[in-house]
Scaffold this motif. Sequence first.
Motif, mmCIF file in Angstrom:
data_model
loop_
_atom_site.group_PDB
_atom_site.id
_atom_site.type_symbol
_atom_site.label_atom_id
_atom_site.label_comp_id
_atom_site.label_asym_id
_atom_site.label_seq_id
_atom_site.Cartn_x
_atom_site.Cartn_y
_atom_site.Cartn_z
ATOM 1 N N SER A 112 30.621 26.339 0.276
ATOM 2 C CA SER A 112 29.883 25.852 -0.898
ATOM 3 C C SER A 112 30.094 24.375 -1.193
ATOM 4 C CB SER A 112 30.313 26.653 -2.134
ATOM 5 O OG SER A 112 31.675 26.378 -2.435
ATOM 6 N N SER A 113 30.641 23.634 -0.233
ATOM 7 C CA SER A 113 31.011 22.237 -0.485
ATOM 8 C C SER A 113 31.957 22.131 -1.681
ATOM 9 C CB SER A 113 29.769 21.364 -0.724
ATOM 10 O OG SER A 113 28.943 21.334 0.415
ATOM 11 N N ALA A 114 32.723 23.210 -1.917
ATOM 12 C CA ALA A 114 33.664 23.272 -3.044
ATOM 13 C C ALA A 114 32.977 22.906 -4.356
ATOM 14 C CB ALA A 114 34.870 22.368 -2.790
ATOM 15 N N THR A 115 31.729 23.362 -4.495
ATOM 16 C CA THR A 115 30.918 23.035 -5.672
ATOM 17 C C THR A 115 30.229 24.293 -6.181
ATOM 18 O OG1 THR A 115 30.485 20.833 -4.752
ATOM 19 C CG2 THR A 115 29.051 21.572 -6.540
ATOM 20 N N PHE A 116 30.340 24.544 -7.478
ATOM 21 C CA PHE A 116 29.660 25.681 -8.092
ATOM 22 C C PHE A 116 28.448 25.139 -8.846
ATOM 23 C CE2 PHE A 116 28.629 28.907 -11.139
ATOM 24 C CZ PHE A 116 29.026 30.116 -10.591
ATOM 25 N N VAL A 117 27.270 25.348 -8.276
ATOM 26 C CA VAL A 117 26.038 24.851 -8.890
ATOM 27 C C VAL A 117 25.490 25.903 -9.847
ATOM 28 C CG1 VAL A 117 23.680 24.067 -8.484
ATOM 29 C CG2 VAL A 117 25.504 23.384 -6.919
ATOM 30 N N ILE A 118 25.470 25.566 -11.116
ATOM 31 C CA ILE A 118 24.897 26.457 -12.125
ATOM 32 C C ILE A 118 23.383 26.502 -11.976
ATOM 33 C CG2 ILE A 118 24.532 26.770 -14.606
ATOM 34 C CD1 ILE A 118 27.308 25.528 -15.020
ATOM 35 N N GLY A 119 22.796 25.353 -11.708
ATOM 36 C CA GLY A 119 21.359 25.284 -11.479
ATOM 37 C C GLY A 119 21.020 24.010 -10.736
ATOM 38 N N GLY A 120 20.245 24.132 -9.656
ATOM 39 C CA GLY A 120 19.829 22.927 -8.953
ATOM 40 C C GLY A 120 20.053 22.978 -7.461
ATOM 41 N N ASN A 121 19.992 21.803 -6.859
ATOM 42 C CA ASN A 121 19.965 21.637 -5.414
ATOM 43 C C ASN A 121 21.341 21.237 -4.891
ATOM 44 O OD1 ASN A 121 19.177 21.221 -2.772
ATOM 45 N ND2 ASN A 121 17.928 19.410 -3.188
ATOM 46 N N LEU A 122 21.917 22.076 -4.043
ATOM 47 C CA LEU A 122 23.166 21.733 -3.373
ATOM 48 C C LEU A 122 22.820 21.277 -1.960
ATOM 49 C CD1 LEU A 122 26.249 21.568 -3.261
ATOM 50 C CD2 LEU A 122 26.297 23.983 -2.633
ATOM 51 N N ALA A 123 22.356 20.045 -1.858
ATOM 52 C CA ALA A 123 22.026 19.502 -0.542
ATOM 53 C C ALA A 123 23.314 19.281 0.233
ATOM 54 C CB ALA A 123 21.262 18.190 -0.691
ATOM 55 N N ALA A 124 23.291 19.643 1.497
ATOM 56 C CA ALA A 124 24.478 19.489 2.336
ATOM 57 C C ALA A 124 24.049 19.365 3.783
ATOM 58 C CB ALA A 124 25.414 20.679 2.160
ATOM 59 N N GLU A 125 24.953 18.835 4.601
ATOM 60 C CA GLU A 125 24.651 18.707 6.023
ATOM 61 C C GLU A 125 24.824 20.057 6.691
ATOM 62 O OE1 GLU A 125 26.116 16.239 9.975
ATOM 63 O OE2 GLU A 125 26.417 15.380 7.979
ATOM 64 N N ARG A 126 23.744 20.541 7.269
ATOM 65 C CA ARG A 126 23.753 21.826 7.953
ATOM 66 C C ARG A 126 23.070 21.657 9.302
ATOM 67 N NH1 ARG A 126 22.108 22.593 2.611
ATOM 68 N NH2 ARG A 126 23.598 23.760 1.324
ATOM 69 N N LYS A 127 23.805 21.959 10.359
ATOM 70 C CA LYS A 127 23.284 21.839 11.720
ATOM 71 C C LYS A 127 22.769 20.432 12.001
ATOM 72 C CE LYS A 127 22.042 26.740 12.005
ATOM 73 N NZ LYS A 127 20.967 27.733 12.260
ATOM 74 N N GLY A 128 23.506 19.443 11.522
ATOM 75 C CA GLY A 128 23.198 18.057 11.843
ATOM 76 C C GLY A 128 22.179 17.383 10.961
ATOM 77 N N ALA A 129 21.653 18.098 9.957
ATOM 78 C CA ALA A 129 20.657 17.495 9.067
ATOM 79 C C ALA A 129 20.971 17.870 7.621
ATOM 80 C CB ALA A 129 19.258 17.975 9.432
#
Length: 251
Positions: free
Chosen positions: A112-129
């Motif tokens: 979870s990128s050590a992040t608890f998102v209550i609402g919204g976009n948790l953008a993260a690098e996944r498979k190189g993008a």
Amino acid sequence: MAISKKRLALAFAALAGAAQGAAAQTAEHVAAVKSVMDKSLVRAGTCAPVSEDFDGWPAALVQRCDYPQGVAYVLDVKPETMAKWIETGCAAHMSGVAACFDRMVKCAAEKSSATFVIGGNLAAERKGAVTNLFFRNGVVIGAAQNGKTDAVPAAEQEKLARLPESGVEAMPGGGPVAFWHTMPHQFAVKAIDLGVPAEMNTPDRRQRWLEIIRAEMQAALKTDGNRFLSGWMTAHPITLRTGECADDRDP
């Protein structure tokens, strides 16, 4: 038998050393958690407390983060709090495994990128993008933009971030919750009295699960333990002891 002054001095010195060692270890744990939290793309932006309650979450617990990929309202979990949750979980489920704490921190970052998102976009690098992934109460929700690299307009991101619990139409993967991707049935083992839904296939069940998460996380912030972490560790004892972060079906 009388105790000599020398022995008393040595005893006090030993106690002081033990206390200092425990404090130093705790400080290391807190620093380790803070380090992974700071690496989240969400927290790399500008985060500030909100001025009003957010759909059942007290304003004092919520921060709005604006970052290049989007916007997210996140639960303000202090590093000290997460460190204590992990310390408690390791003592209960992996006592004697010296690497337990570091493994749980690593898994929080991976899941979870050590992040608890209550609402919204948790953008993260996944498979190189860097891809979009929208959440409600720490759970991935159905959104057409999920998994895509395209920028989502700010107004659309804000709308998804503020989607009410009753408006969630799907929970891909069955509703696992951050920080460790705990499945509903894994948590249910620790909270039999709450009536956790077995499936998230109706609006009422999805809303009930989100309500349970909201109440449980707010309660966990006031205690040393986190039953979502406890349920996840209980479900994957073999995999976690190998040093890997368990997927849903791993033992």
